[in-house]
Design a protein around this motif. Structure first.
Motif, PDB file in Angstrom:
ATOM      1  N   CYS A 171      -7.205  -0.599 -11.715  1.00 26.90           N
ATOM      2  CA  CYS A 171      -6.245  -0.963 -10.672  1.00 26.90           C
ATOM      3  C   CYS A 171      -5.788   0.306  -9.954  1.00 26.90           C
ATOM      4  O   CYS A 171      -5.838   1.404 -10.506  1.00 26.90           O
ATOM      5  N   SER A 172      -5.344   0.135  -8.712  1.00 24.25           N
ATOM      6  CA  SER A 172      -4.917   1.266  -7.878  1.00 24.25           C
ATOM      7  C   SER A 172      -3.586   0.951  -7.216  1.00 24.25           C
ATOM      8  O   SER A 172      -3.118  -0.194  -7.229  1.00 24.25           O
ATOM      9  N   ILE A 173      -2.982   1.978  -6.621  1.00 23.39           N
ATOM     10  CA  ILE A 173      -1.750   1.773  -5.865  1.00 23.39           C
ATOM     11  C   ILE A 173      -2.030   0.816  -4.713  1.00 23.39           C
ATOM     12  O   ILE A 173      -2.979   1.024  -3.944  1.00 23.39           O
ATOM     13  N   PRO A 174      -1.258  -0.259  -4.556  1.00 25.94           N
ATOM     14  CA  PRO A 174      -1.477  -1.179  -3.430  1.00 25.94           C
ATOM     15  C   PRO A 174      -1.374  -0.449  -2.095  1.00 25.94           C
ATOM     16  O   PRO A 174      -0.580   0.493  -1.955  1.00 25.94           O
ATOM     17  N   PRO A 175      -2.187  -0.836  -1.114  1.00 25.14           N
ATOM     18  CA  PRO A 175      -2.207  -0.132   0.177  1.00 25.14           C
ATOM     19  C   PRO A 175      -0.829  -0.019   0.829  1.00 25.14           C
ATOM     20  O   PRO A 175      -0.519   1.006   1.459  1.00 25.14           O
ATOM     21  N   GLU A 176      -0.002  -1.049   0.678  1.00 26.90           N
ATOM     22  CA  GLU A 176       1.303  -1.013   1.340  1.00 26.90           C
ATOM     23  C   GLU A 176       2.247   0.016   0.721  1.00 26.90           C
ATOM     24  O   GLU A 176       3.276   0.355   1.320  1.00 26.90           O
ATOM     25  N   TYR A 177       1.890   0.540  -0.471  1.00 23.86           N
ATOM     26  CA  TYR A 177       2.734   1.556  -1.109  1.00 23.86           C
ATOM     27  C   TYR A 177       2.009   2.891  -1.236  1.00 23.86           C
ATOM     28  O   TYR A 177       2.480   3.791  -1.932  1.00 23.86           O
ATOM     29  N   ASP A 178       0.886   3.030  -0.547  1.00 24.80           N
ATOM     30  CA  ASP A 178       0.038   4.201  -0.736  1.00 24.80           C
ATOM     31  C   ASP A 178       0.483   5.393   0.092  1.00 24.80           C
ATOM     32  O   ASP A 178       0.205   6.538  -0.252  1.00 24.80           O
ATOM     33  N   ASN A 179       1.169   5.168   1.208  1.00 25.15           N
ATOM     34  CA  ASN A 179       1.571   6.258   2.089  1.00 25.15           C
ATOM     35  C   ASN A 179       2.928   6.792   1.647  1.00 25.15           C
ATOM     36  O   ASN A 179       3.956   6.136   1.800  1.00 25.15           O
ATOM     37  N   ILE A 180       2.930   7.994   1.103  1.00 24.61           N
ATOM     38  CA  ILE A 180       4.165   8.548   0.555  1.00 24.61           C
ATOM     39  C   ILE A 180       5.196   8.813   1.643  1.00 24.61           C
ATOM     40  O   ILE A 180       6.397   8.841   1.391  1.00 24.61           O
ATOM     41  N   ARG A 181       4.737   8.979   2.885  1.00 30.11           N
ATOM     42  CA  ARG A 181       5.689   9.244   3.977  1.00 30.11           C
ATOM     43  C   ARG A 181       6.578   8.038   4.259  1.00 30.11           C
ATOM     44  O   ARG A 181       7.672   8.175   4.800  1.00 30.11           O
ATOM     45  N   ASP A 182       6.112   6.857   3.867  1.00 27.25           N
ATOM     46  CA  ASP A 182       6.931   5.659   4.077  1.00 27.25           C
ATOM     47  C   ASP A 182       8.082   5.573   3.083  1.00 27.25           C
ATOM     48  O   ASP A 182       9.005   4.765   3.269  1.00 27.25           O
ATOM     49  N   ASN A 183       8.006   6.383   2.021  1.00 28.48           N
ATOM     50  CA  ASN A 183       9.050   6.396   0.996  1.00 28.48           C
ATOM     51  C   ASN A 183       9.296   4.999   0.425  1.00 28.48           C
ATOM     52  O   ASN A 183      10.430   4.604   0.153  1.00 28.48           O
ATOM     53  N   MET A 184       8.209   4.248   0.246  1.00 28.79           N
ATOM     54  CA  MET A 184       8.293   2.916  -0.334  1.00 28.79           C
ATOM     55  C   MET A 184       7.545   2.906  -1.664  1.00 28.79           C
ATOM     56  O   MET A 184       6.410   3.390  -1.752  1.00 28.79           O
ATOM     57  N   PHE A 185       8.184   2.366  -2.685  1.00 30.34           N
ATOM     58  CA  PHE A 185       7.592   2.357  -4.013  1.00 30.34           C
ATOM     59  C   PHE A 185       7.684   0.948  -4.591  1.00 30.34           C
ATOM     60  O   PHE A 185       8.731   0.302  -4.508  1.00 30.34           O
ATOM     61  N   GLU A 186       6.568   0.498  -5.149  1.00 32.86           N
ATOM     62  CA  GLU A 186       6.547  -0.818  -5.761  1.00 32.86           C
ATOM     63  C   GLU A 186       7.521  -0.854  -6.936  1.00 32.86           C
ATOM     64  O   GLU A 186       7.632   0.111  -7.698  1.00 32.86           O
ATOM     65  N   GLU A 187       8.231  -1.959  -7.081  1.00 31.43           N
ATOM     66  CA  GLU A 187       9.233  -2.102  -8.128  1.00 31.43           C
ATOM     67  C   GLU A 187       8.727  -3.026  -9.227  1.00 31.43           C
ATOM     68  O   GLU A 187       8.109  -4.050  -8.964  1.00 31.43           O
ATOM     69  N   GLY A 188       9.008  -2.638 -10.476  1.00 31.97           N
ATOM     70  CA  GLY A 188       8.676  -3.484 -11.606  1.00 31.97           C
ATOM     71  C   GLY A 188       9.714  -4.572 -11.808  1.00 31.97           C
ATOM     72  O   GLY A 188      10.721  -4.641 -11.099  1.00 31.97           O
ATOM     73  N   LEU A 206       1.372   3.321 -12.304  1.00 37.23           N
ATOM     74  CA  LEU A 206       1.350   3.140 -10.846  1.00 37.23           C
ATOM     75  C   LEU A 206       2.726   2.806 -10.300  1.00 37.23           C
ATOM     76  O   LEU A 206       2.973   2.937  -9.095  1.00 37.23           O
ATOM     77  N   LEU A 207       3.632   2.355 -11.169  1.00 39.02           N
ATOM     78  CA  LEU A 207       5.036   2.191 -10.785  1.00 39.02           C
ATOM     79  C   LEU A 207       5.811   3.483 -11.003  1.00 39.02           C
ATOM     80  O   LEU A 207       6.703   3.816 -10.229  1.00 39.02           O
ATOM     81  N   LEU A 208       5.460   4.209 -12.052  1.00 40.93           N
ATOM     82  CA  LEU A 208       6.143   5.470 -12.367  1.00 40.93           C
ATOM     83  C   LEU A 208       5.853   6.532 -11.315  1.00 40.93           C
ATOM     84  O   LEU A 208       6.769   7.243 -10.883  1.00 40.93           O
ATOM     85  N   ARG A 209       4.613   6.684 -10.885  1.00 36.59           N
ATOM     86  CA  ARG A 209       4.167   7.647  -9.877  1.00 36.59           C
ATOM     87  C   ARG A 209       4.509   9.093 -10.263  1.00 36.59           C
ATOM     88  O   ARG A 209       5.147   9.833  -9.501  1.00 36.59           O
ATOM     89  N   PHE A 234       0.785  19.529  -5.759  1.00 36.56           N
ATOM     90  CA  PHE A 234       0.876  18.446  -6.736  1.00 36.56           C
ATOM     91  C   PHE A 234      -0.170  17.387  -6.422  1.00 36.56           C
ATOM     92  O   PHE A 234      -0.488  17.120  -5.259  1.00 36.56           O
ATOM     93  N   GLY A 235      -0.675  16.771  -7.483  1.00 36.29           N
ATOM     94  CA  GLY A 235      -1.595  15.657  -7.337  1.00 36.29           C
ATOM     95  C   GLY A 235      -0.911  14.363  -7.738  1.00 36.29           C
ATOM     96  O   GLY A 235       0.187  14.357  -8.301  1.00 36.29           O
ATOM     97  N   ARG A 236      -1.585  13.260  -7.454  1.00 36.38           N
ATOM     98  CA  ARG A 236      -1.008  11.951  -7.736  1.00 36.38           C
ATOM     99  C   ARG A 236      -1.962  11.108  -8.573  1.00 36.38           C
ATOM    100  O   ARG A 236      -3.175  11.316  -8.583  1.00 36.38           O
ATOM    101  N   VAL A 237      -1.377  10.172  -9.309  1.00 38.33           N
ATOM    102  CA  VAL A 237      -2.160   9.176 -10.040  1.00 38.33           C
ATOM    103  C   VAL A 237      -2.342   7.993  -9.101  1.00 38.33           C
ATOM    104  O   VAL A 237      -1.424   7.201  -8.890  1.00 38.33           O
TER     105      VAL A 237
END
Length: 586
Positions: A287-304, A188-191, A202-205
């Motif tokens: 577990c799933s992608i947190p809602p705040e990082y779910d919209n790919i248009r925001d170009n925000m990705f959770e960091e490890g 979920l961090l790798l995406r 393309f599909g997403r995990v």
């Protein structure tokens, strides 16, 4: 060529072939011509995992309808930044002289000259060409085997933790992996991107599911991870549930319980879903992608919170993460559910024997499975390793030398340590590859149980002896549990054109004719256990309800696959992580 900028191509269709030594397989048809020529001359390449961070670049480089591969571009043309390879590490590795009388021998300046990686990719694999395997005399298609010299895994996709699956997590079913580690590669961090095959789709995990491997219930919990070799003795003394109801039969059962042998006869009488032989888990969301990082248009990705690491198999005794990362970085891997007939049962059936007159049908899941040739002669390959003692429930002795010398035409079939799918495909010359949909996840998991020769995995997944009321009660119990999908039990049906079974309930299956088996080349002495079984796809069957019409770029109408209806199950990393790919990235 000298002073020319490095080239990039998107490879839609590569997979793991072996984790030891770390090897990737890909068909030459999937690689653009210029990049393929460079690989053949220089013998090295860099593979950067494509993620949602670079979705726009990936879409621009994807293969169009009717094309086997996408275009070749430079970093500037696609808008990506290069990242220098770790030359201090790579240059210290042995490379060997260029082969004589080849283009390599006249290209010593660029021979083994390491190309850059894509800076935004969190996983970079610096590879060398290990082998190129011709697939057919009537086509130029080949299978490329790449051995990974060095992994670079960035800390932004790592979660620091001391064990892989802490036992405090209630979402873990059955056998948690409690290896001591430094960090986990979190999908979920790798995406990573999951290619749908054409035209930039393309599909997403989005969700990670957990599903533990089948385990004999009688094996003590502390021994379950590495003690399955005990299962044969335990199974032979088990008390399976049967539908026997008469008093005489019950008395006979009571008398024979202590010595009851787990063979084809008892196998077919067992109500597998209610018996105590195996623990078989359902697919459960973890577990799933947190809602705040779910919209790919925001170009925000959770960091490890990990640190960037490098791992070189040729020189490092152990990976800094505490485990081999191959299966964690090559994902998601759609599962090839391989179905075959046991050769001995086919011979018995042909000769008028075989008990019920039906051949024994085997089915097993393989996540190292990918197409290795396209066009007019499509081919598929899956990776198999010998059956080890811990996964062998038969009394047969392993004899790999006999196995190497055998022929499919031999009337006497030698027993050996190879898994059913490889042995059956080589001896019968055919096999089917079935797609696993979400509702078939439980049955797929059950089919991974180490039953051994003479026992059908299809029988393990069935519960024909229960009454309809019992079946409905089981369904209600599952609906009230953590399981989110109903169980579809697979039915083996003879394929239309080859002598192999397919899964009637699968939304798609392929009929394949065996072509050859290729052994993965060693790096260290005898470190390779995997073989690649290659088959030509002679027919592809798609269920009507998952097919859809789509308009191509030229305005023509074509048939395509509706991924949301198909809901394919894919493997991620570690012992029990899966996903279901249904979401297409718009």
């Amino acid at each position: 060529q000298k002073n020319n900028p490095p080239l990039i191509a998107l490879v839609e269709g590569y997979c793991g072939a072996s984790d030891r030594p770390p090897t990737l397989m890909v068909g030459s048809d999937s690689i653009s011509t210029s990049v393929l020529e460079g690989l053949r001359v220089n013998k090295v390449c860099t593979l950067s995992v494509a993620t949602e961070r670079d979705i726009h670049a990936a879409k621009s480089m994807s293969a169009g309808y009717g094309c086997d591969h996408g275009p070749t571009l430079t970093f500037d043309e696609v808008g990506l930044k290069p990242c220098d390879p770790p030359l201090k590490i790579l240059n210290a590795l042995p490379i060997g002289p260029p082969p004589p009388d080849t283009e390599c021998s006249n290209n010593t300046e660029n021979y083994f000259k390491r190309p850059p990686a894509i800076a935004s990719s969190p996983v970079q694999m610096h590879c060398r060409l290990a082998m190129e395997v011709p697939l057919s005399t009537s086509s130029d298609s080949t299978m490329i085997l790449l051995q990974i010299d060095t992994y670079i895994i960035h800390g932004n996709v790592l979660r620091t933790q001391s064990t892989l699956y802490p036992t405090t997590k209630s979402s873990i079913q059955g056998n948690p992996d409690v290896r001591t580690i430094t960090a986990k590669i979190d999908c979920l961090l790798l995406r990573p991107l999951a290619s749908f095959g054409n035209n930039g789709r393309f599909g997403r995990v989005k969700t990670i599911y957990h599903m533990g491997r089948p385990r004999p219930r009688e094996v003590p919990m502390m021994d379950r991870n590495r003690a399955l070799s005990m299962s044969q003795k335990l199974i032979n003394s088990c008390k399976p549930t049967t539908t026997t109801t008469t008093a005489a039969a019950a008395a006979e059962k009571k008398t024979n319980t202590a010595t009851q042998i787990f063979d084809g006869t008892t196998c077919n009488k067992i109500d597998w879903e209610s018996n105590s032989l195996w623990e078989i888990d359902d697919l459960v969301p973890a577990c799933s992608i947190p809602p705040e990082y779910d919209n790919i248009r925001d170009n925000m990705f959770e960091e490890g919170d990990g640190q960037t690491i490098s791992y070189t198999y040729r020189k490092d005794n152990i990976c800094p993460l505490g485990y081999n990362p191959m299966k964690q970085v090559v994902c998601p891997r759609f599962i090839g559910w391989i179905s075959t007939y046991e050769p001995e049962s086919l011979l018995s059936t042909e000769n008028g024997g075989g008990g019920s007159g039906q051949p024994i049908a085997h089915i097993s899941p393989y996540s190292f499975c990918i197409d290795v040739a396209r066009g007019s002669k499509p081919m598929i390959a899956f990776a198999a390793c010998p059956r080890s003692d811990e996964f062998d429930n038969s009394d047969d002795e392993s004899d790999s030398e006999t196995e190497k010398q055998r022929s499919r035409n031999n009337k006497k079939i030698e027993s050996d340590g190879w898994k059913d799918a490889q042995r059956d495909a080589e001896l019968t010359g055919v096999f089917c590859v079935n797609l696993v949909s979400q509702e078939m996840a439980w049955a797929m998991n059950a089919s991974a149980a180490p039953l051994g020769k003479g026992l059908s995995e299809f029988q393990l997944t069935r519960s024909d002896n229960g009454t309809q009321q019992q079946q409905q009660e089981k369904e209600r119990q599952r609906e009230g549990s953590a399981a989110t999908t109903r169980r579809t039990i697979p039915t083996p049906v003879p394929a239309p054109h080859i002598n192999a079974p397919y899964v009637a309930e699968s939304p798609m299956f392929m009929e394949c004719r065996y072509v050859k088996t290729v052994k993965i080349p060693d790096i260290h002495d005898n470190d390779s256990m995997y073989s690649l079984i290659i088959g030509e796809v002679v027919n592809i069957h798609v269920r009507k309800d998952v097919a859809m019409k789509r308009t191509a770029d030229d305005g023509s109408e074509i048939m395509d696959i509706d991924i949301e209806k198909m809901k394919p199950v894919a493997r991620l990393g570690y012992g029990q992580e899966y996903t279901v790919v249904t979401t297409e990235i718009e």
